[in-house]
Design an enzyme around this catalytic site. Structure first.
Site, short mmCIF file in Angstrom:
data_model
loop_
_atom_site.label_atom_id
_atom_site.label_comp_id
_atom_site.label_asym_id
_atom_site.label_seq_id
_atom_site.Cartn_x
_atom_site.Cartn_y
_atom_site.Cartn_z
CG HIS A 494 55.65 55.02 -11.60
ND1 HIS A 494 56.58 54.08 -11.97
CD2 HIS A 494 56.32 56.21 -11.58
CE1 HIS A 494 57.75 54.68 -12.15
NE2 HIS A 494 57.62 55.97 -11.93
CD GLU A 495 54.98 59.61 -12.10
OE1 GLU A 495 55.72 60.18 -11.29
OE2 GLU A 495 55.39 59.08 -13.15
CG HIS A 498 58.38 59.01 -8.14
ND1 HIS A 498 59.65 58.56 -7.93
CD2 HIS A 498 58.07 58.68 -9.42
CE1 HIS A 498 60.11 57.99 -9.05
NE2 HIS A 498 59.15 58.06 -9.97
CG HIS A 501 61.37 58.70 -1.99
ND1 HIS A 501 62.27 58.74 -3.03
CD2 HIS A 501 62.12 58.64 -0.87
CE1 HIS A 501 63.50 58.70 -2.54
NE2 HIS A 501 63.44 58.63 -1.23
#
Ligand SMILES: [Zn+2]
Length: 702
Positions: A494-495, A498, A501
């Site tokens: 998940h992290e 980010h 991105h």
């Protein structure tokens, strides 16, 4: 003006005046960083460097803005919007290091600086956004934006800034601006104190010390070793220590046979900030909720939620409530069914008690074992931290062609932190990635992704980002590497989403590059969790830490089959917290209220069952009282609609690494994510709006 987290916001002109010259030459913030890739020189940064850099940073930005508003030319994009966008270089530089480290590696000195600098930054920001001359120039560019020959990104940056000023109160009369300033300063200090209290309540005020080894019955050997190690670190050789950090508490709740001790640790967890001691957060929550309502009304909004959500994809609080209730309705019965299943086990054992919140993990683990023949400790050996990390790098390489090379020559703020150089397939630079894995006393709980430098293109040249990923994972022990549980595995992916991105972001203006609405933010992150659990991917990275053997097909199938395990609980505890957040921030009045009573009533309204406690209770709900998620905790499940729908596109194509889809996702949803509205960018990738079906099916709600 860069998008930095000033909400945590602290002066000291005095410090600077005494030995200005000397400090200026030694203070690393005052010169170009001379490190490889110009990463922050953590080894040379001392706590005494922060305050002078903050003070000088604010001074420089004020001078830049003075020059901007006094220029003897008509307002144009270049002399107004662009100049403003590029202002505050030094302030951004020091803020990024200071606030990130205050989260990940704080101490008493850092906290004292935060308390000092917070009100100053809050005032500084208000001075900018309430500056009439500056606003007049921005408005002049805004009013003529369609006639000035600007390109689409220049128009977008202009619109964003205009709206920021409006939302920050630039249109208010002078007396109301004064009230707003006071509110903002108070809010920033309250938020800071909330975080400090929570840190003390989590890491200092409670420890479960076990002296009798029979109280360890049921725990896996690795967990016992970890607790013995924690005890040693605390000078309690020969005992075992469990803390409220999740990697320590959760296994205890899952496996320890002593029900009283399970209750003791869980009660300590859910009473954080609510113990009537010096670190009690009740009064802070009450004050913040009232001040936010007052602020929203001052700015012409009905409630704080209306103010926040106006900027999001959801647009109004009603849409958020409708969406949350639509998910709540099928989830609650599912959770009740899970209670019934666990009660069967309790009854069968002839035990006579009603399942309580502190029993949930223990009996859920038994259900998992019985129903799916799967238990957490059977999975962990396949999820050594190194293997999981390499797995996520592999996924990114297959999707986007990028590579990760470990660097041992970059300064770090803590010895365990790893640094990687990220490059395109053709060797061109993408950026730098920091990975900080384990809990420690000065680190907040949870996991997050942040950056020390944002990506931007200046005069045709891209400045590469420095991104950082911070977690609180199970630590290695003397004879075992860090072995993660499933929740930790998906958290890392998940992290990392980010981080991708941040690494891929393209754009010429700080205000728009990578800037997306709050309820879009979790799309890039959550979509990566889909790859973490895909059988094709598991086969590659889930290898036994001792034998190197790939995870057996049978175990992979069990993971797939158990994907609906405990989903009632997971969804309900999350939705309960989201609804609590919405209830606080749709309050219209600013009269006194009791936080505990409000929480109870809010949860009663939706029929939350006693066996489940909201994922965050008010006094430790850091997302909304110490982070950027007020009236926005819902965004995770809102974005889950997007990520489930987006991943479905890969599934439908028959290739989870489909190069065309990956290229489109990277371009529209990551690199150019700030170019237009969230839904517009999403549709460029998907060709249509997302459907909620994929999410409902994934959670077994349809
Ligand atoms: Zn996230």
């Amino acid at each position: 003006m860069r998008n930095i987290t000033l909400i945590f916001t602290g002066l000291a002109m005095l410090l600077l005046t005494t030995c200005k010259k000397e400090k200026m030459t030694q203070n690393p913030f005052f010169g170009e960083y001379t490190t490889p890739f110009s990463v922050p020189p953590f080894d040379k940064i001392d706590t005494t460097h922060y305050m002078p850099a903050f003070t000088e940073g604010m001074k420089q930005q004020n001078a830049e803005i003075e020059a901007l508003i006094n220029i003897n030319e008509d307002p144009s994009f270049a002399n107004t919007i662009l100049s403003f966008d590029r202002s505050g270089n030094l302030l951004t530089k020091v803020s990024k290091v200071f606030f990130n480290l205050n989260e990940a590696n704080t101490n008493d000195q850092m906290q004292a600086i935060a308390r000092q600098v917070n009100p100053l930054l809050s005032k500084h920001r208000d001075d900018i956004y309430l500056n009439e001359k500056l606003f007049a120039r921005i408005k002049a560019v805004y009013d003529k934006r369609h006639e000035a020959g600007l390109d689409s990104q220049q128009i977008r940056a202009t619109e964003k800034y205009y709206r920021d000023f409006e939302r920050m109160g630039a249109n208010l009369p002078e007396d109301k601006k004064e009230i707003l300033r006071k509110i903002n300063t108070q809010l920033s200090m309250l938020s800071l104190t909330f975080g400090e209290n929570l840190l003390a309540e989590t890491n200092k005020n409670f420890k479960l010390i076990i002296e009798d080894s029979s109280d360890l019955n049921g725990l896996p050997a690795g967990v016992i070793d970890g607790a013995a190690e924690t005890a040693r670190e605390e000078g309690l050789e020969g005992k075992w220590v469990f803390t409220l950090a999740k990697p320590s508490m959760i296994p205890f709740l899952q496996y320890d046979n002593n029900r009283d001790l399970r209750e003791k640790i869980y009660r300590a967890y859910y009473m954080r900030g609510n113990n009537g001691n010096a670190n009690d957060n009740n009064a802070i929550v009450e004050k913040m909720v009232k001040l936010r309502a007052q602020k929203a009304q001052l700015l012409g909004y009905k409630s704080f939620a209306d103010y926040i959500i106006d900027d999001n994809m959801a647009k109004i609080p009603g849409n958020v409530y409708d969406f949350l209730i639509k998910l709540w309705n099928p989830s609650l019965p599912m959770a009740k069914k899970e209670v019934a299943e666990m009660h069967k086990i309790i009854d069968r054992k002839g035990e006579n008690f009603k399942l309580q919140s502190w029993d949930w993990w223990y009996y859920a683990e038994k259900v998992r074992k019985e129903k799916y023949d799967l238990d957490d400790s059977a999975l962990r050996p396949y999820f050594s931290l190194g293997n999981v990390r390499d797995g996520m790098f592999m996924v990114a390489q297959k999707l986007y062609g990028i590579t990760f090379t470990i660097r041992n020559d970059l300064p770090v703020y803590e010895k365990d932190v790893e640094t990687y150089e990220v490059k395109e397939a053709d060797g061109k630079p993408v950026g730098i990635l920091y990975l900080d894995y384990y809990p420690r006393a000065g680190k907040k709980t949870g996991a997050w992704c942040t950056d020390f430098r944002s990506a931007i293109t200046e005069e045709g040249k891209r400045i590469d980002p420095v991104v950082s990923l911070v977690c609180n994972f199970t630590k290695p022990t003397a004879d075992m590497p860090a072995l993660l549980n499933w929740d930790e595995v998906t958290t890392l992916f998940h992290e990392f989403g980010h981080a991708l991105h941040g690494l891929f972001t393209r754009g010429k203006y700080y205000r728009t590059a990578g800037s997306v609405p709050n309820d879009y933010v979790e799309l890039p992150s959550q979509i990566m969790e889909n790859w973490a659990g895909d059988p094709e991917v598991l086969k590659v990275y889930a290898k036994h830490y001792k034998t190197g053997e790939a995870m057996p097909e049978e175990l992979i199938q069990k993971i797939q089959k158990s994907s609906l395990f405990n989903q009632g609980f997971e969804t309900v505890e999350y939705l309960a917290a989201s609804l609590l957040d919405m209830d606080y921030h749709t309050r219209l009045d600013t009269i006194d209220f009791n936080v505990g009573a409000f929480e109870t009533k809010s949860m009663k309204n939706v029929g939350l069952i006693d066996e489940i406690i909201p994922r965050y209770r008010s006094t430790y709900f850091a997302h909304i009282f110490n982070g950027g998620y007020a009236a926005g905790y819902y965004v995770y499940i809102w974005a889950a609609v997007l990520d489930a729908d987006a991943f479905r596109a890969f599934k439908e194509s028959g290739d989870i690494y489909d190069p065309d889809l990956a290229a489109r996702f990277r371009k529209y949803c990551l690199a150019e994510s700030g170019d237009d509205e969230g839904m517009v960018q999403y549709k460029k990738f998907r060709g249509k709006e997302p459907s909620v079906d994929a999410l409902l099916m994934r959670r077994g709600l349809k």
